[in-house]
Design a protein around this motif. Sequence first.
Motif, PDB file in Angstrom:
ATOM      1  N   LYS A 154      32.075  85.360  53.010  1.00  0.00           N
ATOM      2  CA  LYS A 154      32.054  85.288  54.477  1.00  0.00           C
ATOM      3  C   LYS A 154      32.899  86.378  55.122  1.00  0.00           C
ATOM      4  CE  LYS A 154      35.788  81.933  55.116  1.00  0.00           C
ATOM      5  NZ  LYS A 154      36.312  80.768  55.795  1.00  0.00           N
ATOM      6  N   VAL A 178      28.658  81.940  57.589  1.00  0.00           N
ATOM      7  CA  VAL A 178      29.193  82.399  58.862  1.00  0.00           C
ATOM      8  C   VAL A 178      28.004  82.641  59.796  1.00  0.00           C
ATOM      9  CG1 VAL A 178      29.358  84.661  57.733  1.00  0.00           C
ATOM     10  CG2 VAL A 178      30.397  84.381  59.921  1.00  0.00           C
ATOM     11  N   ASP A 179      28.236  82.430  61.097  1.00  0.00           N
ATOM     12  CA  ASP A 179      27.205  82.726  62.094  1.00  0.00           C
ATOM     13  C   ASP A 179      27.416  84.147  62.584  1.00  0.00           C
ATOM     14  OD1 ASP A 179      26.006  80.122  62.050  1.00  0.00           O
ATOM     15  OD2 ASP A 179      27.823  79.408  63.019  1.00  0.00           O
ATOM     16  N   ASN A 190      19.352  81.856  58.645  1.00  0.00           N
ATOM     17  CA  ASN A 190      20.508  81.454  57.846  1.00  0.00           C
ATOM     18  C   ASN A 190      20.143  80.442  56.778  1.00  0.00           C
ATOM     19  OD1 ASN A 190      22.739  82.821  59.288  1.00  0.00           O
ATOM     20  ND2 ASN A 190      22.071  81.537  61.003  1.00  0.00           N
TER      21      ASN A 190
ATOM     22  N   ARG B  18      33.091  73.563  59.340  1.00  0.00           N
ATOM     23  CA  ARG B  18      33.319  74.955  58.960  1.00  0.00           C
ATOM     24  C   ARG B  18      34.145  75.694  60.017  1.00  0.00           C
ATOM     25  NH1 ARG B  18      29.673  79.288  60.041  1.00  0.00           N
ATOM     26  NH2 ARG B  18      27.875  77.898  60.244  1.00  0.00           N
ATOM     27  N   TYR B  19      33.819  75.484  61.298  1.00  0.00           N
ATOM     28  CA  TYR B  19      34.559  76.184  62.348  1.00  0.00           C
ATOM     29  C   TYR B  19      36.003  75.687  62.433  1.00  0.00           C
ATOM     30  CZ  TYR B  19      30.834  79.074  64.180  1.00  0.00           C
ATOM     31  OH  TYR B  19      29.888  80.054  64.320  1.00  0.00           O
ATOM     32  N   SER B 196      12.191  79.364  54.088  1.00  0.00           N
ATOM     33  CA  SER B 196      13.157  80.041  54.955  1.00  0.00           C
ATOM     34  C   SER B 196      12.816  81.526  55.084  1.00  0.00           C
ATOM     35  CB  SER B 196      14.559  79.847  54.369  1.00  0.00           C
ATOM     36  OG  SER B 196      15.492  80.639  55.036  1.00  0.00           O
TER      37      SER B 196
END
Lengths: 212, 212
Positions: A154, A178-179, A190, B18-19, B196
């Motif tokens: 990440k 991660v975005d 993603n 995650r954040y 995806s």
Amino acid sequence: MAKHISMAVIRRLPKYHRYLKDLLERDIHRISSKELSEIIGFTASQIRQDLNNFGGFGQQGYGYNVEELYNEIGKILGLNNVYKTIIVGAGNLGQAIANYSGFQKSGFEIKALFEANPRFIGLKIRELEILDVEIMEDYIKENDIKIAVICTPKESAQDVADKLVRAGINGIWNFAPVDLELPEDVVVENVHLTESLFTLSYLLNEKNKATK
Amino acid sequence: MAKHISMAVIRRLPKYHRYLKDLLERDIHRISSKELSEIIGFTASQIRQDLNNFGGFGQQGYGYNVEELYNEIGKILGLNNVYKTIIVGAGNLGQAIANYSGFQKSGFEIKALFEANPRFIGLKIRELEILDVEIMEDYIKENDIKIAVICTPKESAQDVADKLVRAGINGIWNFAPVDLELPEDVVVENVHLTESLFTLSYLLNEKNKATK
């Protein structure tokens, strides 16, 4: 500009494609929307609605021509194109994706892997050489690369994405947790594996609570 | 039985987790719902609504205690448990998952890999031995395995799933490109990589059409 189609419909298209491929492999060439609905698990009306977004394909009283529908959905998905693709990050996941022949068969031609770790640079995964990430931008421009797969940790993913965008990539398949911050004209898909596993964990816990 | 919570909310929980972890790593211990909303990209009202499903955690005029919220969401996700896990299919993807240390750190202890191909049986991935899939059912029962990861080709995935269910597994993380038929009390989370990638292909094509 094409008419707006919801992401829910778009995400069902690859599933139709997969089921139609299975039918073809089983030599089934014609199917009613009712039968298709039983196999795929969507209602017949849902299937008709989904396909009507793209003009509709069935004929009243005849059902669907499996091969035609398969090919049409393939075209809608852009699978009649070839996408020169690179993978960034040659760790376990990057190598696994490089080794999976199914993507190649669908037109995603993996041309190279890039890596920052000097231990990996110069090694080969099948016939693919692992190249230094420092030369990635030039490589992308010179080889008309269309899609990049990010398999880095990440910490480096955003920096890699910035480089990809600078080199002209506008399709990113991102496996880093991660975005990414990307310009509007760049498309990202993603795959957040940890989030998927945590969802399973949640569902499993709820199930266990309910049965206690 | 717990109150019904929609899959959309459930799928956002790992993202909050995650954040919040990132915030803790950056030594941020208190955050307003407005700030959290700017970072995570959901509206502040969405965040409040989501968290209210689980009792709510913020205090008016104070915001969220990051560590507390992180720990609580972890508990909701069941991450305070340890899940003994096996991987079925020791190809590239199975090996990549076995090698990824992040899952272990979150409590998903990978205990063994199983494989049908005799070429692989007996080899080791890190300290994990690759075992014969023929002994899988006994192994699951004897070692109290809770989760199985299916990384087999699609042709064998349903058969493997049937064996897993017979041995008492009720949580399956499925990477095979097939929709498994499972009893109601078994929870499955699918990662369909090809679907995806095809979604990315669709979006990339639409973008290119729109800009032509």
